[in-house]
Design a protein around this motif. Structure first.
Motif, PDB file in Angstrom:
ATOM      1  N   ARG A 155      11.708  12.685  -1.563  1.00  0.00           N
ATOM      2  CA  ARG A 155      11.405  11.420  -2.236  1.00  0.00           C
ATOM      3  C   ARG A 155      10.051  10.854  -1.837  1.00  0.00           C
ATOM      4  O   ARG A 155       9.330  10.306  -2.669  1.00  0.00           O
ATOM      5  N   MET A 156       9.684  10.995  -0.548  1.00  0.00           N
ATOM      6  CA  MET A 156       8.466  10.339  -0.069  1.00  0.00           C
ATOM      7  C   MET A 156       7.819  11.136   1.055  1.00  0.00           C
ATOM      8  O   MET A 156       8.495  11.702   1.908  1.00  0.00           O
ATOM      9  N   LEU A 157       6.474  11.142   1.060  1.00  0.00           N
ATOM     10  CA  LEU A 157       5.661  11.646   2.156  1.00  0.00           C
ATOM     11  C   LEU A 157       4.973  10.454   2.816  1.00  0.00           C
ATOM     12  O   LEU A 157       4.395   9.605   2.131  1.00  0.00           O
ATOM     13  N   ILE A 158       5.020  10.395   4.152  1.00  0.00           N
ATOM     14  CA  ILE A 158       4.349   9.333   4.884  1.00  0.00           C
ATOM     15  C   ILE A 158       3.204   9.931   5.695  1.00  0.00           C
ATOM     16  O   ILE A 158       3.396  10.865   6.464  1.00  0.00           O
ATOM     17  N   ILE A 159       2.010   9.373   5.492  1.00  0.00           N
ATOM     18  CA  ILE A 159       0.807   9.839   6.164  1.00  0.00           C
ATOM     19  C   ILE A 159       0.104   8.658   6.810  1.00  0.00           C
ATOM     20  O   ILE A 159      -0.093   7.621   6.173  1.00  0.00           O
ATOM     21  N   ASN A 160      -0.275   8.820   8.071  1.00  0.00           N
ATOM     22  CA  ASN A 160      -1.069   7.819   8.778  1.00  0.00           C
ATOM     23  C   ASN A 160      -2.381   8.469   9.206  1.00  0.00           C
ATOM     24  O   ASN A 160      -2.392   9.360  10.044  1.00  0.00           O
TER      25      ASN A 160
ATOM     26  N   SER B  56       0.812   5.853   2.272  1.00  0.00           N
ATOM     27  CA  SER B  56      -0.337   6.033   3.142  1.00  0.00           C
ATOM     28  C   SER B  56      -0.494   4.808   4.031  1.00  0.00           C
ATOM     29  O   SER B  56      -0.763   3.703   3.548  1.00  0.00           O
ATOM     30  N   ASP B  57      -0.283   5.005   5.329  1.00  0.00           N
ATOM     31  CA  ASP B  57      -0.465   3.942   6.312  1.00  0.00           C
ATOM     32  C   ASP B  57      -1.936   3.950   6.722  1.00  0.00           C
ATOM     33  O   ASP B  57      -2.376   4.810   7.477  1.00  0.00           O
TER      34      ASP B  57
ATOM     35  N   PHE C 208      -6.571   8.264  -0.197  1.00  0.00           N
ATOM     36  CA  PHE C 208      -5.910   8.559  -1.471  1.00  0.00           C
ATOM     37  C   PHE C 208      -6.349   7.589  -2.556  1.00  0.00           C
ATOM     38  O   PHE C 208      -6.310   7.915  -3.742  1.00  0.00           O
ATOM     39  N   LEU C 209      -6.751   6.389  -2.168  1.00  0.00           N
ATOM     40  CA  LEU C 209      -7.192   5.403  -3.156  1.00  0.00           C
ATOM     41  C   LEU C 209      -8.466   5.828  -3.874  1.00  0.00           C
ATOM     42  O   LEU C 209      -8.793   5.307  -4.941  1.00  0.00           O
ATOM     43  N   ASP C 210      -9.200   6.782  -3.299  1.00  0.00           N
ATOM     44  CA  ASP C 210     -10.408   7.286  -3.959  1.00  0.00           C
ATOM     45  C   ASP C 210     -10.078   8.184  -5.148  1.00  0.00           C
ATOM     46  O   ASP C 210     -10.914   8.363  -6.038  1.00  0.00           O
ATOM     47  N   TYR C 211      -8.884   8.751  -5.163  1.00  0.00           N
ATOM     48  CA  TYR C 211      -8.556   9.773  -6.166  1.00  0.00           C
ATOM     49  C   TYR C 211      -7.363   9.417  -7.052  1.00  0.00           C
ATOM     50  O   TYR C 211      -7.211   9.986  -8.134  1.00  0.00           O
ATOM     51  N   ALA C 212      -6.522   8.512  -6.604  1.00  0.00           N
ATOM     52  CA  ALA C 212      -5.309   8.190  -7.362  1.00  0.00           C
ATOM     53  C   ALA C 212      -5.599   7.195  -8.479  1.00  0.00           C
ATOM     54  O   ALA C 212      -6.565   6.423  -8.427  1.00  0.00           O
ATOM     55  N   THR C 213      -4.761   7.211  -9.474  1.00  0.00           N
ATOM     56  CA  THR C 213      -4.800   6.222 -10.553  1.00  0.00           C
ATOM     57  C   THR C 213      -3.645   5.241 -10.344  1.00  0.00           C
ATOM     58  O   THR C 213      -2.710   5.518  -9.580  1.00  0.00           O
ATOM     59  N   PRO C 214      -3.671   4.101 -11.033  1.00  0.00           N
ATOM     60  CA  PRO C 214      -2.560   3.150 -10.894  1.00  0.00           C
ATOM     61  C   PRO C 214      -1.213   3.715 -11.339  1.00  0.00           C
ATOM     62  O   PRO C 214      -0.169   3.144 -11.022  1.00  0.00           O
ATOM     63  N   GLU C 215      -1.236   4.830 -12.053  1.00  0.00           N
ATOM     64  CA  GLU C 215       0.017   5.438 -12.513  1.00  0.00           C
ATOM     65  C   GLU C 215       0.565   6.456 -11.514  1.00  0.00           C
ATOM     66  O   GLU C 215       1.674   6.977 -11.701  1.00  0.00           O
ATOM     67  N   ASP C 216      -0.189   6.758 -10.480  1.00  0.00           N
ATOM     68  CA  ASP C 216       0.283   7.714  -9.487  1.00  0.00           C
ATOM     69  C   ASP C 216       1.330   7.083  -8.590  1.00  0.00           C
ATOM     70  O   ASP C 216       1.338   5.865  -8.365  1.00  0.00           O
ATOM     71  N   ARG C 217       2.175   7.945  -8.014  1.00  0.00           N
ATOM     72  CA  ARG C 217       3.179   7.477  -7.061  1.00  0.00           C
ATOM     73  C   ARG C 217       2.544   7.367  -5.670  1.00  0.00           C
ATOM     74  O   ARG C 217       2.948   8.039  -4.726  1.00  0.00           O
ATOM     75  N   LEU C 218       1.561   6.500  -5.577  1.00  0.00           N
ATOM     76  CA  LEU C 218       0.842   6.268  -4.329  1.00  0.00           C
ATOM     77  C   LEU C 218       0.967   4.811  -3.927  1.00  0.00           C
ATOM     78  O   LEU C 218       0.752   3.905  -4.748  1.00  0.00           O
ATOM     79  N   ILE C 219       1.294   4.583  -2.659  1.00  0.00           N
ATOM     80  CA  ILE C 219       1.332   3.240  -2.101  1.00  0.00           C
ATOM     81  C   ILE C 219       0.540   3.256  -0.800  1.00  0.00           C
ATOM     82  O   ILE C 219       0.806   4.063   0.090  1.00  0.00           O
TER      83      ILE C 219
END
Length: 394
Positions: A168-173, A204-205, A223-234
């Motif tokens: 469900r989720m990957l956590i990266i710091n 992404s922490d 990740f904010l450099d490459y993701a779009t608002p539709e990506d599953r990125l927080i």
């Protein structure tokens, strides 16, 4: 009449391990001769212009309930800051203001995770990051960093093999606490593409995003450099580290607009809102704090190199290179139980370091030393105490 029912918390909570860092600190916090490097914060005070903004807000009576997601002025200032930093628009409808970064991590987990979900985390890592999913009933698989060519590194094949479609989720710091490992742009793009393919959320922490040692970048690969608002990125971030505001407890979340309202609901049921004087302080930090971040980065780069050079001169000590943060994560040959070692250093040498086991089993024979000090004299004293301890125990 005494109840026959036990007065205990639910089983998941009772199984959470208490903080080993706190355990070590509690042993020596009251000693006047203690050199403390156990907590992850600078010894510098919050800049005066930031605290002045909070004081003015208090004097003006801004002490009432406000919007769940944060005051519009702060969300807009944060939108402007992030958009300029990353070179594309990150709008205020992608932002939630939280009561510290840790609250942001919990809110995101509450928004996305359900009991039984599978989470993957890159470790060793700040323990809160992996405990939060487990508090909510999710399981966590750990993918450990390795040391390659004298530096902390990510085994990408191992990570991708763990990121199966049922995760469900990957956590990266990154930059990481405690290792200082810093992800590369190529790794960001590879992970993002893989998670897009399988519908995996990335959390992404980014607490140490601005605190990198490389002089040719303004911030760590993101990740904010490459993701779009539709990506599953927080992305979860905080004012604590780069702006020296640990006690203000101000954080933020960047998320797809589709889940921001859900975050707002959860903020209502967790903290309702963040105290407005803290939001005024955060706005001041965004508007006037860039020079302070640049100065802090230079100081951290210097103190990191000073500490690492000193540690490497000690017998049996190895320190892998890292890319940012405010820590040296090192090991001493012959000392595998570093929790016991950390306690001995407190009692015998008045030296306070964090045991690696606090960050998971991968850190059992490591120690973390926070080098965020305003003078390297303190580091020199700490190195001398460690050297004397080793000389007595070889």
């Amino acid at each position: 009449m005494q109840s026959s029912f036990p007065l205990v918390s639910r089983n998941t909570i009772s199984q959470i391990s208490p903080s080993l860092i706190r355990e070590i600190a509690n042993e020596g916090m009251d000693r006047p001769d203690m050199l403390a490097f156990w907590f992850g914060e600078s010894d510098k005070p919050t800049p005066q212009f930031i605290t002045d903004a909070a004081i003015t807000s208090l004097q003006q009576g801004e002490t009432r309930y406000i919007q769940n997601l944060g005051r519009p002025y702060l969300r807009q200032a944060l939108s402007d800051y992030l958009s300029q930093l990353h070179g594309h628009t990150i709008s205020s409808d992608q932002l939630a203001i939280t009561s510290a970064g840790i609250n942001g991590l919990m809110l995101v987990a509450q928004t996305v995770l359900s009991p039984g979900d599978k989470v993957v985390a890159i470790t060793p890592v700040w323990p809160n990051v992996v405990e939060i999913p487990q508090i909510l009933g999710a399981s966590v698989e750990r993918v450990a960093l390795t040391v390659q060519d004298g530096a902390w590194a990510l085994d990408m094949d191992l990570l991708l093999s763990a990121l199966t479609p049922d995760v469900r989720m990957l956590i990266i710091n990154s930059p990481g606490n405690p290792t200082g490992w810093t992800i590369t742009d190529e790794e960001v793009q590879t992970i993002l593409a893989h998670c897009r393919k399988h519908g995996i959320w990335i959390l992404s922490d980014d607490a140490y995003q601005r605190l990198i040692y490389a002089s040719d970048r303004h911030y760590a690969p993101s990740f904010l450099d490459y993701a779009t608002p539709e990506d599953r990125l927080i992305s979860v971030n905080t004012f604590s580290k780069a702006w020296l505001m640990t006690g203000f407890r101000v954080g933020w979340v960047v998320a797809p607009p589709s889940i921001i309202d859900a975050l707002g609901k959860l903020i209502e049921f967790n903290t309702s809102c963040l105290f407005e004087p803290c939001q005024r302080a955060a706005q001041a930090a965004l508007l006037g704090g860039e020079s302070g971040i640049i100065s802090l980065r230079a100081e951290l780069t210097h103190s990191y190199q000073f500490l690492v050079n000193g540690l490497r001169q000690l017998p049996g000590v190895s320190v892998p290179e890292s890319g940012g943060g405010m820590y040296a994560f090192f090991r001493i040959e012959g000392f595998d139980d570093t929790t016991t070692l950390a306690k001995r250093l407190v009692r015998e040498s008045a030296l306070g370091l964090a045991p690696g086991a606090a960050f998971g089993p991968e850190g059992n024979d490591w120690l973390r030393w926070c080098h965020a000090v305003s003078s390297t004299d303190k580091l020199q004293q700490g190195l001398a105490r460690l050297s004397e301890f080793l000389a007595r125990n070889r």
